[in-house]
Design an enzyme around this catalytic site. Sequence first.
Site, PDB file in Angstrom:
ATOM      1  N   GLU A   1       0.827  -1.210   0.000  1.00 16.11           N
ATOM      2  CA  GLU A   1       0.000   0.000   0.000  1.00 16.11           C
ATOM      3  C   GLU A   1       0.862   1.262   0.000  1.00 16.11           C
ATOM      4  O   GLU A   1       0.546   2.246  -0.668  1.00 16.11           O
ATOM      5  CB  GLU A   1      -0.952  -0.036   1.207  1.00 16.11           C
ATOM      6  CG  GLU A   1      -2.024  -1.125   1.031  1.00 16.11           C
ATOM      7  CD  GLU A   1      -2.782  -1.452   2.312  1.00 16.11           C
ATOM      8  OE1 GLU A   1      -2.115  -1.712   3.342  1.00 16.11           O
ATOM      9  OE2 GLU A   1      -4.029  -1.452   2.290  1.00 16.11           O
TER      10      GLU A   1
ATOM     11  N   GLU B   1      -3.357  -9.792   3.734  1.00 14.79           N
ATOM     12  CA  GLU B   1      -4.185  -9.564   4.923  1.00 14.79           C
ATOM     13  C   GLU B   1      -5.212 -10.662   5.148  1.00 14.79           C
ATOM     14  O   GLU B   1      -5.555 -10.986   6.287  1.00 14.79           O
ATOM     15  CB  GLU B   1      -4.907  -8.202   4.819  1.00 14.79           C
ATOM     16  CG  GLU B   1      -4.015  -6.993   5.027  1.00 14.79           C
ATOM     17  CD  GLU B   1      -3.362  -6.472   3.764  1.00 14.79           C
ATOM     18  OE1 GLU B   1      -3.312  -7.205   2.751  1.00 14.79           O
ATOM     19  OE2 GLU B   1      -2.882  -5.330   3.785  1.00 14.79           O
TER      20      GLU B   1
END
Length: 260
Positions: free
Chosen positions: A114, A134
């Site tokens: 990210e 995740e």
Amino acid sequence: MTYANLLLEIENQVALLTINRPKALNSLNPQTLDELSQAIAALQENPEVKVIIITGAGEKAFVAGGDISVMQPLNPLEARQVARQAQQVFNNIEYGAKVVIGAINGYALGGGCELAMACDIRIASDNAKFGQPEINLGIIPGWAGTQRLPRLIGKGKAKELMFTGEMINAAEAVQLGLANHAVPQADLLKTAKQMAEKIAAKPQVAVRLVKEAVDKGIEMESQKAFAYEAELFGLCFSTEDQKEGMDAFLEKRPPVWKNR
Ligand code: CO8
């Protein structure tokens, strides 16, 4: 300014910011995020810096994500706060005035992927691995990965990466448009610095307006975005560099930029 978890060098108008927690694969804990926030804000204001490179310390990881040991005990409100805090830092990278190049020297996972996606340009070393794992922790990306990944590589591929949590290598990242280039690890910083210096030598108002036109325009409905581009194009004609660039072309000489 010195930092506990960051290294900073400034040379030839290029800042090299290194996330320096190699023992934890440069994962981002609150202190490192705070320092990153301060460093980015300071570099955005520093007139000696035109381009920022972000990389990770060591040869193994860019950033292996948010620090899982810090995240593990969070309650929902705390987790939301951590998500918003990091999103703000990454927004200051993407929407700030200076060009930011990610030199991805290894694992760019979760929050590390990210962070890489908030950069304007990503150059990956051949050992780099990108991914949003995740799902394997029972969570979803929370530092804008669900938004930046589909914008960069399309919804289908982005969903596949986030549903499976699988990593992709540098060549696959280039193929998908997640990385601009893949280079041997030994050449990574040299390549990033060469690109940074090339951009630093361009007229900086125009560089900044390209960034604004792309980053803000892409969020708009297309007719509004075209009108926004035309406004910024018009603004270029208020700069000395527009006159210099066109005079130099017509006089068949190299331009001398004033960056104003
Ligand atoms: N957080 C904390 N510590 C980490 C992390 C991490 N993300 N990644 C690696 N480390 C630590 C390991 O625990 C280990 O520490 P120690 O030596 O003390 O045991 C050290 O770094 C070295 O790691 P490994 O021994 O695991 O090295 P390997 O080469 O065997 O494996 C991997 C490398 C594959 C990268 C492996 O470390 C791994 O899978 N790491 C986790 C990757 C991951 O899941 N990242 C996503 C995290 S979640 C996230 O980023 C969400 C952000 C948004 C949060 C929203 C707000 C709440």
